[in-house]
Design a protein around this motif. Sequence first.
Motif, PDB file in Angstrom:
ATOM      1  N   VAL A 136      46.708  43.690  40.001  1.00  0.00           N
ATOM      2  CA  VAL A 136      45.641  42.701  40.144  1.00  0.00           C
ATOM      3  C   VAL A 136      45.939  41.472  39.293  1.00  0.00           C
ATOM      4  N   LEU A 137      45.766  40.284  39.894  1.00  0.00           N
ATOM      5  CA  LEU A 137      45.853  39.013  39.173  1.00  0.00           C
ATOM      6  C   LEU A 137      44.468  38.380  39.159  1.00  0.00           C
ATOM      7  N   ILE A 138      43.806  38.371  37.993  1.00  0.00           N
ATOM      8  CA  ILE A 138      42.483  37.763  37.840  1.00  0.00           C
ATOM      9  C   ILE A 138      42.669  36.282  37.543  1.00  0.00           C
ATOM     10  N   VAL A 139      41.974  35.425  38.274  1.00  0.00           N
ATOM     11  CA  VAL A 139      42.121  33.982  38.102  1.00  0.00           C
ATOM     12  C   VAL A 139      40.778  33.365  37.747  1.00  0.00           C
ATOM     13  N   ASP A 140      40.804  32.354  36.885  1.00  0.00           N
ATOM     14  CA  ASP A 140      39.581  31.636  36.504  1.00  0.00           C
ATOM     15  C   ASP A 140      39.983  30.268  35.989  1.00  0.00           C
ATOM     16  N   ASP A 141      38.992  29.376  35.840  1.00  0.00           N
ATOM     17  CA  ASP A 141      39.333  28.030  35.386  1.00  0.00           C
ATOM     18  C   ASP A 141      39.459  27.948  33.868  1.00  0.00           C
ATOM     19  N   PHE A 142      38.632  28.689  33.130  1.00  0.00           N
ATOM     20  CA  PHE A 142      38.780  28.684  31.672  1.00  0.00           C
ATOM     21  C   PHE A 142      38.178  29.958  31.103  1.00  0.00           C
ATOM     22  N   THR A 143      38.531  30.245  29.857  1.00  0.00           N
ATOM     23  CA  THR A 143      37.920  31.349  29.135  1.00  0.00           C
ATOM     24  C   THR A 143      37.705  30.928  27.693  1.00  0.00           C
ATOM     25  N   ILE A 144      36.572  31.345  27.147  1.00  0.00           N
ATOM     26  CA  ILE A 144      36.249  31.014  25.746  1.00  0.00           C
ATOM     27  C   ILE A 144      36.475  32.229  24.856  1.00  0.00           C
ATOM     28  N   SER A 145      35.866  33.339  25.221  1.00  0.00           N
ATOM     29  CA  SER A 145      36.037  34.564  24.426  1.00  0.00           C
ATOM     30  C   SER A 145      36.928  35.578  25.108  1.00  0.00           C
ATOM     31  N   GLY A 146      37.242  35.343  26.384  1.00  0.00           N
ATOM     32  CA  GLY A 146      37.993  36.324  27.158  1.00  0.00           C
ATOM     33  C   GLY A 146      37.094  37.378  27.781  1.00  0.00           C
ATOM     34  N   GLY A 147      35.786  37.288  27.546  1.00  0.00           N
ATOM     35  CA  GLY A 147      34.851  38.328  27.959  1.00  0.00           C
ATOM     36  C   GLY A 147      34.832  38.606  29.452  1.00  0.00           C
ATOM     37  N   THR A 148      34.730  37.554  30.271  1.00  0.00           N
ATOM     38  CA  THR A 148      34.669  37.751  31.719  1.00  0.00           C
ATOM     39  C   THR A 148      35.959  38.372  32.240  1.00  0.00           C
ATOM     40  N   LEU A 149      37.102  37.882  31.766  1.00  0.00           N
ATOM     41  CA  LEU A 149      38.387  38.431  32.206  1.00  0.00           C
ATOM     42  C   LEU A 149      38.514  39.899  31.819  1.00  0.00           C
ATOM     43  N   ILE A 150      38.097  40.218  30.601  1.00  0.00           N
ATOM     44  CA  ILE A 150      38.208  41.588  30.115  1.00  0.00           C
ATOM     45  C   ILE A 150      37.291  42.522  30.900  1.00  0.00           C
ATOM     46  N   GLU A 151      36.052  42.087  31.165  1.00  0.00           N
ATOM     47  CA  GLU A 151      35.123  42.908  31.941  1.00  0.00           C
ATOM     48  C   GLU A 151      35.659  43.148  33.349  1.00  0.00           C
ATOM     49  N   MET A 152      36.235  42.106  33.956  1.00  0.00           N
ATOM     50  CA  MET A 152      36.798  42.263  35.303  1.00  0.00           C
ATOM     51  C   MET A 152      37.998  43.207  35.266  1.00  0.00           C
ATOM     52  N   ALA A 153      38.800  43.113  34.216  1.00  0.00           N
ATOM     53  CA  ALA A 153      39.955  44.000  34.079  1.00  0.00           C
ATOM     54  C   ALA A 153      39.509  45.455  33.973  1.00  0.00           C
ATOM     55  N   HIS A 154      38.472  45.720  33.172  1.00  0.00           N
ATOM     56  CA  HIS A 154      37.954  47.082  33.042  1.00  0.00           C
ATOM     57  C   HIS A 154      37.397  47.579  34.375  1.00  0.00           C
ATOM     58  N   ALA A 155      36.704  46.685  35.095  1.00  0.00           N
ATOM     59  CA  ALA A 155      36.123  47.076  36.381  1.00  0.00           C
ATOM     60  C   ALA A 155      37.216  47.451  37.377  1.00  0.00           C
ATOM     61  N   CYS A 156      38.297  46.690  37.381  1.00  0.00           N
ATOM     62  CA  CYS A 156      39.407  46.997  38.287  1.00  0.00           C
ATOM     63  C   CYS A 156      40.111  48.291  37.884  1.00  0.00           C
ATOM     64  N   LYS A 157      40.332  48.471  36.589  1.00  0.00           N
ATOM     65  CA  LYS A 157      40.980  49.690  36.106  1.00  0.00           C
ATOM     66  C   LYS A 157      40.163  50.936  36.466  1.00  0.00           C
ATOM     67  N   SER A 158      38.845  50.830  36.322  1.00  0.00           N
ATOM     68  CA  SER A 158      37.990  51.982  36.613  1.00  0.00           C
ATOM     69  C   SER A 158      37.987  52.331  38.092  1.00  0.00           C
ATOM     70  N   ARG A 159      38.448  51.398  38.926  1.00  0.00           N
ATOM     71  CA  ARG A 159      38.510  51.628  40.371  1.00  0.00           C
ATOM     72  C   ARG A 159      39.934  51.916  40.844  1.00  0.00           C
ATOM     73  N   GLY A 160      40.814  52.231  39.900  1.00  0.00           N
ATOM     74  CA  GLY A 160      42.138  52.707  40.271  1.00  0.00           C
ATOM     75  C   GLY A 160      43.236  51.669  40.317  1.00  0.00           C
ATOM     76  N   ALA A 161      43.002  50.478  39.772  1.00  0.00           N
ATOM     77  CA  ALA A 161      44.053  49.453  39.761  1.00  0.00           C
ATOM     78  C   ALA A 161      45.176  49.857  38.810  1.00  0.00           C
ATOM     79  N   LYS A 162      46.369  49.344  39.071  1.00  0.00           N
ATOM     80  CA  LYS A 162      47.516  49.620  38.210  1.00  0.00           C
ATOM     81  C   LYS A 162      47.582  48.566  37.106  1.00  0.00           C
ATOM     82  N   ASP A 163      48.560  47.647  37.132  1.00  0.00           N
ATOM     83  CA  ASP A 163      48.684  46.629  36.087  1.00  0.00           C
ATOM     84  C   ASP A 163      47.713  45.476  36.359  1.00  0.00           C
TER      85      ASP A 163
END
Length: 350
Positions: free
Chosen positions: A230-257
């Motif tokens: 999975v490649l998560i894309v966004d325009d900016f990040t301040i704390s990394g929170g949204t990217l990290i939450e999306m990464a956890h959501a993808c991992k919990s659904r069986g994503a690899k890297d």
Amino acid sequence: MDRSLVCTPAKDRDPFGEMKIFGGSASGGLARAICRHLGVSLAKSETKIFSEGNIFVRVLENVRGRDVFIVQGTEQPVNDNLMELLFWIDAFKRASATQVTAVIPFFSYAKGDKKDEPRVSIRARVIADALEAVGADRVLTMDLHSPQIQGFFKIPVDHLYAGPVLTAYFRKQHIPNLVVAAPDVGFAKTAQRYADLMKAPLIIGNKTRPDHEERAEILDVIGDVRGKNVLIVDDFTISGGTLIEMAHACKSRGAKDIYACVSHGVFSKGSATKVSASPIKELVLTDTIGKWPEPLAENCRRISVSRLFAEAIISIHQRESVSRLFDTEVEPELIEECADDEPEPPVWAR
């Protein structure tokens, strides 16, 4: 020699005025990189901050009749950098520059684009008015959080996109079985352009944020990520929170890297620890921002958009179209990774 008799032959004159590129204290490194691509020297200038906090700028070259570009982002400290930009524009106009283009790699107040609560300011509109009031002739920026902000200006705004550069970097990695992920519906349209450039399917996160202070929460993921990279894309990040939450959501659904990329890595204090401990294998950002309150996380990598800005600047100077740079595929061989060393700081007086 009688200087009144010395003039440049008409055939050798630049019909639009000589191009001069200046770098503010927030974006000196990017300004130098742009100049390297254009084969010109960064114009000389001086910035000082006095002991009581006042900002002072001085142009150290003749700009009368010149086409001036001032590269100055509005990242942390946001208000200091914004005021410095306004002072630069005023200084150039008072020194009789023919045209002044504000090159704002990161437009910080772009989130303040609407009155969605009672008794609040439309901050992006205030900034647009301020830039026009001091005499900016046009603006060049990248990946506005809200593209409609261009409509706040009465002067031309050229809006560049980092997507072609970011996707070129990942195309070079040849990541198999890849899907592109937008962390929320609001970014889905832009994420689709990333997916098209990557020739990959798009998935979308269903994000909620209770208020300004609460961290984002991904309620669901629309699309199949099981067994996919999975490649998560966004325009900016301040704390990394949204990217990290999306990464956890993808991992919990069986994503690899899990990979991620953003145009603007703002990164507040404490974000590096969270990004390092996250499931994100690599987070790629551009050099629109070059200074942070702490070192970047080890899994962060910076690539340069200086070539894209250089091409836009020369197009503006020569009165040519800039739209050819929008969503154009970039050859992976042209991707430049940023050096770890910091450019020389500006002159400060404390």
